[in-house]
Design a protein around this motif. Structure first.
Motif, short mmCIF file in Angstrom:
data_model
loop_
_atom_site.label_atom_id
_atom_site.label_comp_id
_atom_site.label_asym_id
_atom_site.label_seq_id
_atom_site.Cartn_x
_atom_site.Cartn_y
_atom_site.Cartn_z
N THR A 74 83.44 39.42 -21.81
CA THR A 74 83.20 40.74 -22.41
C THR A 74 82.82 41.79 -21.37
O THR A 74 82.15 42.77 -21.70
CB THR A 74 82.10 40.65 -23.49
OG1 THR A 74 80.90 40.16 -22.87
CG2 THR A 74 82.50 39.75 -24.63
N ARG A 77 78.88 42.46 -20.92
CA ARG A 77 78.02 42.73 -22.10
C ARG A 77 77.55 41.42 -22.71
O ARG A 77 78.15 40.37 -22.49
CB ARG A 77 78.81 43.50 -23.16
CG ARG A 77 79.13 44.92 -22.76
CD ARG A 77 79.74 45.65 -23.93
NE ARG A 77 78.85 45.63 -25.08
CZ ARG A 77 78.15 46.67 -25.51
NH1 ARG A 77 78.25 47.83 -24.89
NH2 ARG A 77 77.38 46.58 -26.56
N SER A 123 76.50 36.39 -20.97
CA SER A 123 75.19 36.79 -21.48
C SER A 123 75.10 36.55 -22.98
O SER A 123 76.03 36.87 -23.73
CB SER A 123 74.95 38.28 -21.20
OG SER A 123 74.83 38.50 -19.82
#
Length: 136
Positions: A74, A77, A123
């Motif tokens: 992503t 993010r 993350s």
């Protein structure tokens, strides 16, 4: 009408290392690990403990393009949001298991959250929603 997301694919470098990390470090449950001979790959499904609808499909990268996405699906993010019914229990257990937290726990109006990275660098939010936000 009722719909739900059943599986989310997570591109991984190696099936076995990913299974070991998610099961040993996070306490996920291995739901299925089946070889698919027609595609020369495995169908590997894991789930957070107690989850019934949300599951991860561990998808081993099979092309250079897929390999380039490992750990950065992503663009940096937060990728996945792991809800818990006891933030501090899981936060402490994960830390003891060597999970890397990159943002410390913070209380917000929507719940308590900390950001950790999986073994590839994706993350994740560890989040205990407030009662109000849990029911929405």
């Amino acid at each position: 009408m009722k719909q739900s997301l059943g599986l989310v694919s997570l591109v991984v470098r190696d099936y076995d290392e990913a299974i070991a990390w998610f099961v040993d470090k996070l306490g996920f449950v291995l739901i299925e690990d089946t070889f698919v001979p027609e595609q020369a790959k495995r169908w590997v499904v894991i789930s957070p403990p107690g989850a019934s609808e949300s599951r991860l499909l561990l998808a081993q990268a099979s092309t250079p393009e897929q390999e380039s996405r490992i750990g950065n699906q992503t663009g940096g993010r937060v990728f996945l949001f792991l809800y818990t019914d006891d933030f501090w229990r899981d936060y402490e257990r994960y830390r003891q298991n060597g999970v890397e937290f990159v943002r410390p726990p913070v209380p917000h109006p929507y719940g308590t959250v900390a950001v950790f990275r999986d073994l590839y660098g994706n993350s994740w939010d560890l989040l205990q929603p407030t009662e109000q936000n849990l029911s929405q």
